[in-house]
Design a protein around this motif. Structure first.
Motif, PDB file in Angstrom:
ATOM      1  N   ASN A  51       6.770 -33.591  16.578  1.00  0.00           N
ATOM      2  CA  ASN A  51       7.698 -32.649  17.181  1.00  0.00           C
ATOM      3  C   ASN A  51       8.831 -33.458  17.799  1.00  0.00           C
ATOM      4  O   ASN A  51       8.637 -34.156  18.791  1.00  0.00           O
ATOM      5  N   ASP A  52      10.015 -33.388  17.182  1.00  0.00           N
ATOM      6  CA  ASP A  52      11.142 -34.237  17.591  1.00  0.00           C
ATOM      7  C   ASP A  52      10.725 -35.704  17.511  1.00  0.00           C
ATOM      8  O   ASP A  52      10.452 -36.210  16.446  1.00  0.00           O
ATOM      9  N   THR A  53      10.620 -36.374  18.644  1.00  0.00           N
ATOM     10  CA  THR A  53      10.260 -37.803  18.627  1.00  0.00           C
ATOM     11  C   THR A  53       8.793 -38.033  18.963  1.00  0.00           C
ATOM     12  O   THR A  53       8.352 -39.174  19.046  1.00  0.00           O
ATOM     13  N   ILE A  54       8.036 -36.978  19.169  1.00  0.00           N
ATOM     14  CA  ILE A  54       6.628 -37.099  19.557  1.00  0.00           C
ATOM     15  C   ILE A  54       5.754 -37.070  18.314  1.00  0.00           C
ATOM     16  O   ILE A  54       5.856 -36.159  17.490  1.00  0.00           O
ATOM     17  N   ILE A  55       4.891 -38.077  18.179  1.00  0.00           N
ATOM     18  CA  ILE A  55       3.971 -38.145  17.043  1.00  0.00           C
ATOM     19  C   ILE A  55       2.553 -38.245  17.595  1.00  0.00           C
ATOM     20  O   ILE A  55       2.259 -39.095  18.435  1.00  0.00           O
ATOM     21  N   ARG A  56       1.668 -37.394  17.093  1.00  0.00           N
ATOM     22  CA  ARG A  56       0.272 -37.423  17.497  1.00  0.00           C
ATOM     23  C   ARG A  56      -0.604 -37.386  16.249  1.00  0.00           C
ATOM     24  O   ARG A  56      -0.311 -36.668  15.301  1.00  0.00           O
ATOM     25  N   ARG A  57      -1.684 -38.154  16.299  1.00  0.00           N
ATOM     26  CA  ARG A  57      -2.608 -38.226  15.170  1.00  0.00           C
ATOM     27  C   ARG A  57      -4.010 -37.835  15.628  1.00  0.00           C
ATOM     28  O   ARG A  57      -4.428 -38.206  16.732  1.00  0.00           O
ATOM     29  N   PHE A  58      -4.725 -37.117  14.779  1.00  0.00           N
ATOM     30  CA  PHE A  58      -6.034 -36.587  15.146  1.00  0.00           C
ATOM     31  C   PHE A  58      -7.038 -36.836  14.030  1.00  0.00           C
ATOM     32  O   PHE A  58      -6.697 -36.796  12.843  1.00  0.00           O
ATOM     33  N   ASN A  59      -8.288 -37.061  14.432  1.00  0.00           N
ATOM     34  CA  ASN A  59      -9.420 -37.119  13.500  1.00  0.00           C
ATOM     35  C   ASN A  59     -10.438 -36.075  13.933  1.00  0.00           C
ATOM     36  O   ASN A  59     -10.706 -35.909  15.131  1.00  0.00           O
ATOM     37  N   THR A 104       7.285 -28.483  22.465  1.00  0.00           N
ATOM     38  CA  THR A 104       8.520 -28.903  23.109  1.00  0.00           C
ATOM     39  C   THR A 104       9.673 -28.596  22.171  1.00  0.00           C
ATOM     40  O   THR A 104       9.656 -28.982  21.005  1.00  0.00           O
ATOM     41  N   SER A 105      10.647 -27.847  22.685  1.00  0.00           N
ATOM     42  CA  SER A 105      11.795 -27.454  21.881  1.00  0.00           C
ATOM     43  C   SER A 105      12.987 -27.241  22.801  1.00  0.00           C
ATOM     44  O   SER A 105      12.911 -27.490  24.010  1.00  0.00           O
ATOM     45  N   ASN A 106      14.063 -26.746  22.263  1.00  0.00           N
ATOM     46  CA  ASN A 106      15.273 -26.542  23.062  1.00  0.00           C
ATOM     47  C   ASN A 106      15.146 -25.379  24.025  1.00  0.00           C
ATOM     48  O   ASN A 106      15.855 -25.316  25.022  1.00  0.00           O
ATOM     49  N   HIS A 107      14.194 -24.469  23.761  1.00  0.00           N
ATOM     50  CA  HIS A 107      14.095 -23.270  24.590  1.00  0.00           C
ATOM     51  C   HIS A 107      12.708 -23.043  25.194  1.00  0.00           C
ATOM     52  O   HIS A 107      12.566 -22.226  26.100  1.00  0.00           O
ATOM     53  N   PHE A 108      11.694 -23.749  24.703  1.00  0.00           N
ATOM     54  CA  PHE A 108      10.335 -23.579  25.226  1.00  0.00           C
ATOM     55  C   PHE A 108       9.661 -24.943  25.318  1.00  0.00           C
ATOM     56  O   PHE A 108       9.731 -25.735  24.370  1.00  0.00           O
ATOM     57  N   ARG A 109       8.970 -25.168  26.441  1.00  0.00           N
ATOM     58  CA  ARG A 109       8.231 -26.425  26.609  1.00  0.00           C
ATOM     59  C   ARG A 109       6.984 -26.169  27.454  1.00  0.00           C
ATOM     60  O   ARG A 109       7.040 -25.515  28.486  1.00  0.00           O
ATOM     61  N   TRP A 110       5.865 -26.719  27.000  1.00  0.00           N
ATOM     62  CA  TRP A 110       4.625 -26.639  27.776  1.00  0.00           C
ATOM     63  C   TRP A 110       3.591 -27.604  27.218  1.00  0.00           C
ATOM     64  O   TRP A 110       3.680 -28.052  26.072  1.00  0.00           O
ATOM     65  N   GLU A 111       2.625 -27.920  28.053  1.00  0.00           N
ATOM     66  CA  GLU A 111       1.427 -28.658  27.648  1.00  0.00           C
ATOM     67  C   GLU A 111       0.276 -28.095  28.457  1.00  0.00           C
ATOM     68  O   GLU A 111       0.255 -28.202  29.688  1.00  0.00           O
TER      69      GLU A 111
END
Length: 658
Positions: free
Chosen positions: A375-383, A456-463
Motif C-alpha cells: 500500500n503506497d510505500t508499505i510492504i508486508r509479507r505473510f505466511n 492507508t490512503s489519501n482519505h482514510f487511515r487506520w490500523e
C-alpha cells in the motif's frame, strides 16, 4: 425508435425463416433437437461435493430474461444504479473464502475465479455467443467455447464483457473477464490435470451519487444527465488475475470403463456414480474425460493470484471526503497484493452406498500460503498454514452425516478456525418422492478482512486489532420437487463493520439473525411461476441493516408455434423489499457503510418480457422497470444512486455444435 425497429425486424425475419423448416416436437424444459449434450463442473476447492457434473441450460427459456449476472430468481441485490458496478446483497449470508481476504468484494457476480470457472465436457465442439443491449448504451457480450482436442485432452474458454454508460454522469462500467481452462487425463486414468488462467479487469467511473435526492424523487429534472453528482473526476480500477493447476494421482483398482456412444441425453445427469474405485463413463469411443466425482486420490494444487486496486480523483476537494491526509490536488490510492498457495490433499473411502460413491469418505489436507501486501510505500509479507479435514458416513442411503474442521496459523488471519456438521435425510436425491431434509451446524472464528485491519490512503487511515469474529450458524432446509423452504439462524459475536463515518468498528455484544425463506418453481400446463421470498430479523438493526421482507416472483405463459419450430414465453417479473436504511457506498473504499439519512425500499420493480427459442438461438425482449414513474420516483436501492428508469433491452444467445 430505431433500435425497436431493428429488434422487431430481427424477430420477424427469424420467425419467417422458421416457418419454412420442419422441427421435431419438444417441451420447453427438455433438450432442443438442435443442441448437443454439454456439461460442466467446478474444480472443488477444499471440501468434497462442490464439483458435481451439471448440464448447461443452453436452450432453457425460463429465467433467460435475467441477463444481468447480479440478478435472478433468488439473487436480490441493491445495485449502484447501473449494471456492472458494485452491489450489496439484500440477504445476509456470511461466506468465508479461502486465500487472502482483502475486503468484502461487492462484485463477485461479474468476476471469473477458481471457484466458478467452468470446466466443460462436450462430445462435439461447442460455442455459445451472446449479445444484448439496452438503454443507457448498455452492452453485454460473452463467448463460450469448449472442444475435445484429443483422447483425454479438452480445452475451454469463457469471455465476458459488460460496458454500460448509464443514465447519470460518470456512471460508466467497463468490465472484462477472460478464463482459459484445460483438462488432461492419461489413458490408464491414474493421472489427471486441471488448469486454468483468468484475467479480470473492471474500470468504473465513480460519481459518488447525486447531490440532492429531491431533484430525482420529485422528478424536477427529467434529463438525468443534468442532475448534479458529487464526484466529477473519480475512477476505480480493479484488476485480478492468476492461474491454478490441480494434479490428481488416483490409486486403488483401475477404473471400469463403459463405452456407450448412444447415451448422450438427459441420462447423463445421473452418470459418473463413483463406487469402489470404479468409474462409469458414458462417451463416444476414443474419447476420455475427467471424472469430477471420482475418489481415492492424492491431489496437489498450486495457485497464484494477483490483485491490483487503484482509486483516483483529480479533485479531492469536492467536499465528498471526510479527510484529506496527503494530497489535496490529486488522489492516487493504490493497493497491490498477491498470493502463492500450495495445497496437498488425500481423499479415500470404503464401501458404497446409495446417494454417494463411498459409504465412508475421508479427506485431509494442508495448505501453505505466502502473501505480499503493498500500500503506497508499505510492504508486508505473510505466511499462513491451514490444516483441514472432512469425513462423511452414509448409512445404507438412509442418512448421510458429514463433518468439517480446519484452523489457520499465521498472519494476517492467525488463529482462525472452524468446525461444522451436516446431516442429509435420505442420503440420495429423493426430490421426486417425499423430498430431502438438510440440517447443519457450524462455528467459525474469523479475523475481519484485511481492509478493516489496516488501510492507508489519501482519505482514510487506520490500523486496528479487533480480534476474532465468532459466527455460530444453524440451518435447516427441506426440498421436494419444485419447492424448497428453510430456516437459518446466526449468532455474531464481535461483528466488524463500517460505521456512519465509513470507518471500521466492532459491535459490542452479540447480534442474532433469523431467516425464513421459500423457493418455488411450479408449472401448470402453459402457466409457470417462479418465486422466492425471505423474512429476516436482526437483533441490532442499528448495526446490521436488512429488509424484513424481500423477494421476487415471475409468472410466465409458454406456447409452441409453427409446428414447434418456435417456442415463445412471455411474462412479468416483480421484485420487492420492505423499507429499511440501506447501507451507503464509499467509492474510495469500494465498500458499503451505515447511514441514517435515507430509507429505501417499499417499492415494486416490475419487468415485462418475451423469450423466444428459434432452433439454436434464444432471444429476449425485456421492458425493464415497466412501472417507472407510475407510483412516484422513490426507486432508490443504494442511497443517492437512483435505479434506472423504464427501458427496453434486447438480447440473443446462439449455440454452435460443430
Amino acid at each position: 425508435m430505431r433500435r425497436f425497429t431493428l429488434i422487431l425486424t430481427i424477430i420477424l425475419l427469424s420467425i419467417r425463416g422458421i416457418m419454412a423448416q420442419e422441427a421435431a416436437a419438444d417441451k420447453e424444459d427438455q433438450q432442443s433437437p438442435d443442441t448437443a449434450s454439454v456439461f460442466f463442473f467446478h474444480a472443488d476447492q477444499r471440501w468434497p461435493g462442490e464439483s458435481a457434473l451439471k448440464r448447461t441450460a443452453d436452450t432453457l427459456l425460463t429465467g433467460f430474461q435475467f441477463y444481468d449476472p447480479a440478478e435472478g430468481t433468488d439473487l436480490l441485490n441493491a445495485v449502484n444504479g447501473n449494471i456492472g458496478l458494485a452491489y450489496k446483497t439484500l440477504i445476509f449470508n456470511p461466506r468465508r473464502s479461502s486465500g487472502f481476504r482483502f475486503s468484502p468484494y461487492n462484485f463477485d457476480a461479474y468476476i471469473l475465479n477458481n471457484a466458478n470457472i467452468r470446466y466443460y465436457r462436450s462430445f462435439a465442439p461447442y460455442t455459445n455467443i451472446a449479445y444484448s443491449f439496452g438503454k443507457g448504451k448498455e452492452q453485454l457480450f460473452s463467448v463460450t467455447h469448449s472442444q475435445h482436442l484429443a483422447r483425454g485432452l479438452s480445452f475451454g474458454v469463457d469471455l465476458r464483457i459488460i460496458n454500460s454508460v448509464g443514465l447519470y454522469n460518470r456512471q460508466k462500467s467497463d468490465n472484462s473477464s477472460l478464463a482459459l481452462q484445460g483438462q488432461f487425463v492419461t489413458d490408464n486414468e491414474r493421472y489427471a490435470v486441471l488448469a486454468n488462467y483468468r484475467n479480470n479487469r473492471f474500470k468504473w467511473r465513480e460519481n459518488g451519487g447525486i447531490v440532492y435526492d429531491s431533484v430525482f424523487t420529485t422528478n424536477y429534472e427529467a434529463d438525468r444527465k443534468r442532475i448534479a453528482t458529487w464526484l466529477s473526476n473519480a475512477d476505480n480500477l480493479i484488476k485480478e488475475s492468476g492461474f491454478q493447476i490441480n494434479q490428481f494421482y488416483y490409486f486403488g483398482r483401475n477404473p471400469r470403463l463403459i463405452e456407450n456412444p448412444d447415451a448422450v441425453s438427459d441420462t447423463l445427469l445421473n452418470m459418473i456414480k463413483a463406487d469402489t474405485g470404479s468409474q462409469i463413463r458414458t462417451a463416444p469411443p476414443g474419447k476420455l474425460f475427467f471424472n469430477p466425482e471420482r475418489t481415492n486420490f492424492f491431489r496437489h494444487t498450486f495457485t497464484y493470484t494477483r490483485n491490483a486496486l487503484l482509486y483516483t480523483d483529480a479533485n479531492p476537494r469536492s467536499g465528498f471526503y471526510p479527510e484529506i491526509y496527503a494530497d489535496s490536488v490529486s488522489t492516487f490510492d493504490s493497493v497491490f497484493f498477491h498470493e502463492f498457495t500450495n495445497e496437498l490433499i488425500f481423499e479415500g473411502g470404503v464401501g458404497k452406498a446409495r446417494g454417494s460413491g463411498k459409504a465412508v469418505l475421508l479427506r485431509a489436507g494442508i495448505e501453505h500460503a505466502f502473501s505480499t501486501y503493498k500500500n503506497d510505500t508499505i510492504i508486508r509479507r505473510f505466511n499462513r498454514l491451514t490444516p483441514f479435514a472432512y469425513i462423511s458416513a452414509n448409512t445404507f442411503g438412509i442418512a448421510k452425516a458429514e463433518g468439517k474442521i480446519w484452523f489457520s496459523n499465521g498472519a494476517p488471519f492467525n488463529g482462525e478456525k472452524g468446525i461444522a456438521a451436516m446431516l442429509t435425510l435420505p442420503a440420495f436425491d429423493n426430490s421426486t418422492s417425499w423430498g430431502n431434509l438438510y440440517a447443519s451446524l457450524a462455528l467459525d472464528a474469523l479475523q475481519p478482512e484485511y481492509l478493516y485491519q489496516f488501510h492507508t490512503s489519501n482519505h482514510f487511515r487506520w490500523e486496528n486489532s479487533f480480534g476474532q469474529q465468532t459466527i455460530l450458524s444453524g440451518k435447516v432446509m427441506y426440498k421436494r420437487k419444485y419447492f424448497q423452504t428453510g430456516f437459518n439462524f446466526y449468532n455474531l459475536d464481535g461483528w466488524v463493520y463500517f460505521n456512519e463515518n465509513a470507518h471500521p468498528a466492532r459491535a459490542d455484544g452479540s447480534i442474532t439473525i433469523s431467516q425464513l425463506y421459500g423457493l418455488a418453481d411450479i408449472t401448470l400446463g402453459s402457466i409457470g411461476l417462479q418465486a422466492f421470498a425471505i423474512w429476516q430479523n436482526a437483533s441490532k438493526s442499528d448495526i446490521l441493516r436488512l429488509p424484513d421482507l424481500a423477494g421476487r416472483a415471475t409468472a410466465t405463459y409458454s406456447v409452441a408455434l409453427f409446428k414447434r419450430a418456435l417456442y415463445l414465453q412471455t411474462g412479468l417479473s416483480l421484485m420487492f423489499n420492505t423499507a429499511f436504511y440501506a447501507d451507503a457506498y464509499m467509492p474510495a473504499l469500494r465498500s458499503y457503510y451505515l447511514q441514517n439519512r435515507v430509507e429505501t425500499g417499499n417499492y415494486p420493480y416490475v419487468d415485462g418480457f418475451v423469450n423466444l427459442r428459434v432452433k439454436r438461438a434464444r432471444l429476449f425482449l425485456v421492458m425493464k422497470h415497466l412501472n417507472s414513474g407510475l407510483s412516484g420516483y422513490n426507486y432508490i436501492m443504494v442511497p443517492s444512486y437512483p435505479m434506472p428508469d423504464r427501458g427496453l433491452r434486447f438480447g440473443v444467445s446462439w449455440n454452435f455444435f460443430d
